[in-house]
Scaffold this motif. Structure first.
Motif, PDB file in Angstrom:
ATOM      1  N   ALA A  35       0.971  -0.949   0.001  1.00  0.00           N
ATOM      2  CA  ALA A  35       0.193  -0.020  -0.391  1.00  0.00           C
ATOM      3  C   ALA A  35       0.535   1.129   0.171  1.00  0.00           C
ATOM      4  N   ALA A  36       0.624   2.310  -0.552  1.00  0.00           N
ATOM      5  CA  ALA A  36       1.310   3.350  -0.623  1.00  0.00           C
ATOM      6  C   ALA A  36       1.360   4.047   1.067  1.00  0.00           C
ATOM      7  N   LYS A  37       3.080   4.747   0.772  1.00  0.00           N
ATOM      8  CA  LYS A  37       3.162   4.964   1.898  1.00  0.00           C
ATOM      9  C   LYS A  37       3.282   3.775   3.322  1.00  0.00           C
ATOM     10  N   ALA A  38       3.998   2.372   2.405  1.00  0.00           N
ATOM     11  CA  ALA A  38       4.000   1.588   3.567  1.00  0.00           C
ATOM     12  C   ALA A  38       5.725   0.827   3.396  1.00  0.00           C
ATOM     13  N   GLY A  39       6.463   1.690   2.965  1.00  0.00           N
ATOM     14  CA  GLY A  39       8.123   1.057   3.600  1.00  0.00           C
ATOM     15  C   GLY A  39       7.976   0.873   1.842  1.00  0.00           C
ATOM     16  N   THR A  40       7.548   1.503   0.836  1.00  0.00           N
ATOM     17  CA  THR A  40       7.481   0.414  -0.751  1.00  0.00           C
ATOM     18  C   THR A  40       8.831   0.595  -0.615  1.00  0.00           C
ATOM     19  N   THR A  41       9.461   2.224  -0.891  1.00  0.00           N
ATOM     20  CA  THR A  41      10.782   2.355  -1.428  1.00  0.00           C
ATOM     21  C   THR A  41      12.172   1.691  -0.911  1.00  0.00           C
ATOM     22  N   TRP A  42      12.016   1.545   0.259  1.00  0.00           N
ATOM     23  CA  TRP A  42      12.976   0.830   1.410  1.00  0.00           C
ATOM     24  C   TRP A  42      13.191  -0.064   0.597  1.00  0.00           C
ATOM     25  N   MET A  43      11.962  -0.943   0.451  1.00  0.00           N
ATOM     26  CA  MET A  43      11.668  -2.250  -0.244  1.00  0.00           C
ATOM     27  C   MET A  43      12.342  -2.502  -1.245  1.00  0.00           C
TER      28      MET A  43
ATOM     29  N   SER B 285       3.773  -4.905   4.944  1.00  0.00           N
ATOM     30  CA  SER B 285       2.109  -3.346   5.472  1.00  0.00           C
ATOM     31  C   SER B 285       2.803  -2.595   6.388  1.00  0.00           C
ATOM     32  N   ARG B 286       2.467  -1.743   6.339  1.00  0.00           N
ATOM     33  CA  ARG B 286       2.333  -0.511   7.485  1.00  0.00           C
ATOM     34  C   ARG B 286       1.135  -0.241   8.615  1.00  0.00           C
ATOM     35  N   ASP B 287       1.803  -0.400   9.773  1.00  0.00           N
ATOM     36  CA  ASP B 287      -0.082   0.324  10.215  1.00  0.00           C
ATOM     37  C   ASP B 287      -0.332   1.751   9.720  1.00  0.00           C
TER      38      ASP B 287
ATOM     39  N   ARG C 180       6.389  -6.597   7.972  1.00  0.00           N
ATOM     40  CA  ARG C 180       5.941  -5.558   8.162  1.00  0.00           C
ATOM     41  C   ARG C 180       6.661  -4.498   9.129  1.00  0.00           C
ATOM     42  N   TYR C 181       6.556  -3.424   8.108  1.00  0.00           N
ATOM     43  CA  TYR C 181       7.417  -2.237   8.447  1.00  0.00           C
ATOM     44  C   TYR C 181       8.134  -2.023   9.743  1.00  0.00           C
ATOM     45  N   GLU C 182       7.029  -2.232  10.730  1.00  0.00           N
ATOM     46  CA  GLU C 182       7.566  -2.268  12.082  1.00  0.00           C
ATOM     47  C   GLU C 182       8.868  -3.288  12.561  1.00  0.00           C
TER      48      GLU C 182
ATOM     49  N   LEU D  15      10.645  -4.497  10.499  1.00  0.00           N
ATOM     50  CA  LEU D  15      12.065  -4.339   9.327  1.00  0.00           C
ATOM     51  C   LEU D  15      12.429  -3.096  10.525  1.00  0.00           C
ATOM     52  N   LYS D  16      11.943  -2.119  10.794  1.00  0.00           N
ATOM     53  CA  LYS D  16      12.627  -0.714  12.233  1.00  0.00           C
ATOM     54  C   LYS D  16      13.406  -1.915  13.244  1.00  0.00           C
ATOM     55  N   GLN D  17      12.175  -2.546  13.156  1.00  0.00           N
ATOM     56  CA  GLN D  17      13.304  -3.290  15.107  1.00  0.00           C
ATOM     57  C   GLN D  17      14.313  -4.173  14.290  1.00  0.00           C
TER      58      GLN D  17
ATOM     59  N   TYR E 195      24.052   0.543   2.908  1.00  0.00           N
ATOM     60  CA  TYR E 195      23.203   1.417   2.050  1.00  0.00           C
ATOM     61  C   TYR E 195      21.136   1.254   2.505  1.00  0.00           C
ATOM     62  N   CYS E 196      20.808   0.620   3.559  1.00  0.00           N
ATOM     63  CA  CYS E 196      19.607   0.216   3.206  1.00  0.00           C
ATOM     64  C   CYS E 196      18.799   1.172   4.593  1.00  0.00           C
ATOM     65  N   SER E 197      19.707   0.990   5.879  1.00  0.00           N
ATOM     66  CA  SER E 197      19.811   2.635   6.684  1.00  0.00           C
ATOM     67  C   SER E 197      19.322   3.387   6.791  1.00  0.00           C
ATOM     68  N   PHE E 198      18.345   4.122   6.964  1.00  0.00           N
ATOM     69  CA  PHE E 198      17.442   5.436   6.843  1.00  0.00           C
ATOM     70  C   PHE E 198      18.865   6.481   7.343  1.00  0.00           C
ATOM     71  N   PRO E 199      19.729   6.426   7.676  1.00  0.00           N
ATOM     72  CA  PRO E 199      20.629   7.269   7.767  1.00  0.00           C
ATOM     73  C   PRO E 199      21.182   7.864   6.317  1.00  0.00           C
TER      74      PRO E 199
ATOM     75  N   SER F 134      12.685  15.860   1.399  1.00  0.00           N
ATOM     76  CA  SER F 134      11.406  15.589   2.032  1.00  0.00           C
ATOM     77  C   SER F 134      10.917  13.930   1.725  1.00  0.00           C
ATOM     78  N   PHE F 135      10.808  13.230   0.822  1.00  0.00           N
ATOM     79  CA  PHE F 135      10.688  11.929   0.351  1.00  0.00           C
ATOM     80  C   PHE F 135      11.448  10.921   1.591  1.00  0.00           C
ATOM     81  N   ILE F 136      12.449  10.547   2.154  1.00  0.00           N
ATOM     82  CA  ILE F 136      12.499   9.708   2.957  1.00  0.00           C
ATOM     83  C   ILE F 136      13.386  10.683   4.084  1.00  0.00           C
ATOM     84  N   ARG F 137      11.717  10.929   4.408  1.00  0.00           N
ATOM     85  CA  ARG F 137      11.331  12.155   5.672  1.00  0.00           C
ATOM     86  C   ARG F 137      11.754  11.728   7.007  1.00  0.00           C
ATOM     87  N   LYS F 138      11.197  10.792   7.942  1.00  0.00           N
ATOM     88  CA  LYS F 138      11.064  10.232   9.375  1.00  0.00           C
ATOM     89  C   LYS F 138      11.364   8.916   9.507  1.00  0.00           C
ATOM     90  N   GLY F 139      10.984   8.243   8.831  1.00  0.00           N
ATOM     91  CA  GLY F 139      11.190   6.832   8.895  1.00  0.00           C
ATOM     92  C   GLY F 139      10.416   6.611  10.749  1.00  0.00           C
ATOM     93  N   GLU F 140       8.938   6.664  10.847  1.00  0.00           N
ATOM     94  CA  GLU F 140       9.437   6.219  12.804  1.00  0.00           C
ATOM     95  C   GLU F 140       8.032   5.161  12.366  1.00  0.00           C
TER      96      GLU F 140
HETATM   97  P1  A3P Z   1       8.215   8.748   6.752  1.00  0.00           P
HETATM   98  O1  A3P Z   1       7.188   9.614   5.762  1.00  0.00           O
HETATM   99  O2  A3P Z   1       6.839   7.671   7.753  1.00  0.00           O
HETATM  100  O3  A3P Z   1       8.902   8.865   7.336  1.00  0.00           O
HETATM  101  P2  A3P Z   1       6.818   4.678   0.573  1.00  0.00           P
HETATM  102  O4  A3P Z   1       7.744   4.361   0.367  1.00  0.00           O
HETATM  103  O5  A3P Z   1       5.929   3.530   0.471  1.00  0.00           O
HETATM  104  O6  A3P Z   1       6.586   6.136  -0.030  1.00  0.00           O
HETATM  105  O7  A3P Z   1       7.380   5.166   2.085  1.00  0.00           O
HETATM  106  C1  A3P Z   1       7.592   6.096   2.417  1.00  0.00           C
HETATM  107  C2  A3P Z   1       7.741   6.135   4.262  1.00  0.00           C
HETATM  108  O8  A3P Z   1       9.040   5.069   4.167  1.00  0.00           O
HETATM  109  C3  A3P Z   1       7.694   7.105   4.726  1.00  0.00           C
HETATM  110  O9  A3P Z   1       8.116   7.449   6.139  1.00  0.00           O
HETATM  111  C4  A3P Z   1       9.725   6.906   3.986  1.00  0.00           C
HETATM  112  O10 A3P Z   1      10.653   7.902   5.545  1.00  0.00           O
HETATM  113  C5  A3P Z   1      10.166   5.680   5.830  1.00  0.00           C
HETATM  114  N1  A3P Z   1      11.093   4.958   4.636  1.00  0.00           N
HETATM  115  C6  A3P Z   1      11.893   5.065   3.914  1.00  0.00           C
HETATM  116  N2  A3P Z   1      13.391   4.465   3.663  1.00  0.00           N
HETATM  117  C7  A3P Z   1      13.424   3.977   5.197  1.00  0.00           C
HETATM  118  C8  A3P Z   1      14.237   3.636   6.040  1.00  0.00           C
HETATM  119  N3  A3P Z   1      15.486   3.502   5.804  1.00  0.00           N
HETATM  120  N4  A3P Z   1      14.050   2.785   7.302  1.00  0.00           N
HETATM  121  C9  A3P Z   1      12.821   3.516   7.651  1.00  0.00           C
HETATM  122  N5  A3P Z   1      11.199   4.415   7.000  1.00  0.00           N
HETATM  123  C10 A3P Z   1      11.874   4.211   5.636  1.00  0.00           C
END
Ligand code: A3P
Length: 285
Positions: free
Chosen positions: A38-46, A117-119, A183-185, A187-189, A217-221, A245-251
């Protein structure tokens, strides 16, 4: 296929992010890996995780969309035939992104499916920022005004309902042999554990050095620092989103910054109405 040919309605209706002709004519391979989120569930991260695992660590990529394309995304400058012809040239294993339901995903029954999936509360708030952070040029080009108040945005997110459609359609397939649901959660953990699960599922092997590089290279920073590799672009090459802004907060749980208790309740109650009890428990809602 000619654009005038009547498509099976199952491929959906064309809009800004959905080209039914690309879906109807896409030729899936059993070696393909399809990210179905689903949109914003961590697609770009995956997308980044799978590209890094497939390549053994690639810091030089220019844009994630070149190496992990979005199947149904219409491009104004290239029609679906040209895009599909490009897809045919990608060596195996190809990795693609789609936001489609099970029924609309070409190859859903035979390609390897990785679903993140993500909350929904976090997806909703993340989408609000996504829309707010779209550049003025991008809003003008695609004819989409930024949202008004958060309340208005919330109503439209609920009306559109794509998070619910995605989860409802994929849930019955969660135990299929070709499906891995993460689950996104989680992956974060523990990203390393999720990566291990992915490697077993895909039968891909990396040595220790490659794995360490991929994880970095997959880490948030790292992704935040190289955000220009992950932002969608307009045909003239300019980024569609404000810088970084696209890689925004990731929480996990950022929804509490914007959702009122009533809005939160509305999201959860709808999930409980539309999803099975088992699914709601799995998602922790
Ligand atoms: P937030 O807006 O909550 O920060 P998508 O790629 O499906 O559009 O999802 C975008 C969300 O994934 C954004 O969430 C983005 O910050 C988060 N994201 C991207 N890369 C990440 C990473 N390496 N670790 C954690 N979250 C990440």
């Amino acid at each position: 296929m000619n654009d005038a040919v009547k498509l099976d309605p199952k491929w959906g209706v064309a809009d800004r992010t959905h080209d039914p002709y690309a879906l109807a004519n896409f030729c899936p391979r059993p070696t393909d890996v399809l990210i179905t989120t689903a949109a914003k569930a961590g697609t770009t991260w995956m997308q980044q995780i799978l590209h890094q695992l497939r390549s053994g660590g690639d810091a030089e990529l220019s844009s994630i969309f070149d190496v992990v394309p979005w199947i149904e995304f219409p491009e104004p400058e290239r029609d679906w035939r040209e895009r599909l012809a490009e897809f045919e040239k990608i060596p195996d294993p190809r990795v693609f992104k789609t936001h489609c339901t099970y029924e609309q995903t070409p190859g859903a029954e035979m390609a390897r499916i990785v679903l993140t999936s993500r909350d929904p509360r976090d997806c909703c708030v993340s989408m609000y920022h996504h829309r707010m952070n779209m550049s003025a040029a991008a809003c003008e080009k695609i004819g989409l005004a930024p949202p008004g108040t958060f309340g208005e945005f919330f109503e439209s997110w609920m009306d559109f309902g794509s998070w619910y459609r995605n989860v409802v359609s994929w849930w019955p397939h969660r135990d299929d042999d070709n499906v891995l649901w993460l689950r996104y959660e989680d992956l974060k953990q523990d990203l390393a554990a999720a990566v291990d699960t992915l490697l077993v599922f895909l039968k891909w092997q990396l040595n220790e050095e490659q794995l360490a590089r991929a994880l970095e290279y997959c880490s948030f920073p790292w992704m935040k620092q190289h955000a220009d590799k992950f932002t969608a672009r307009l045909p003239d090459g300019s980024p569609m989103f404000k810088p970084k802004s696209f890689i925004r907060k990731g929480e996990v749980g950022d929804y509490s910054s914007l959702l009122s208790p009533q809005q939160e309740q509305a999201i959860i109650e709808r999930a409980r109405r539309e999803l099975s009890r088992e699914c709601v428990a799995f998602l922790g809602l």
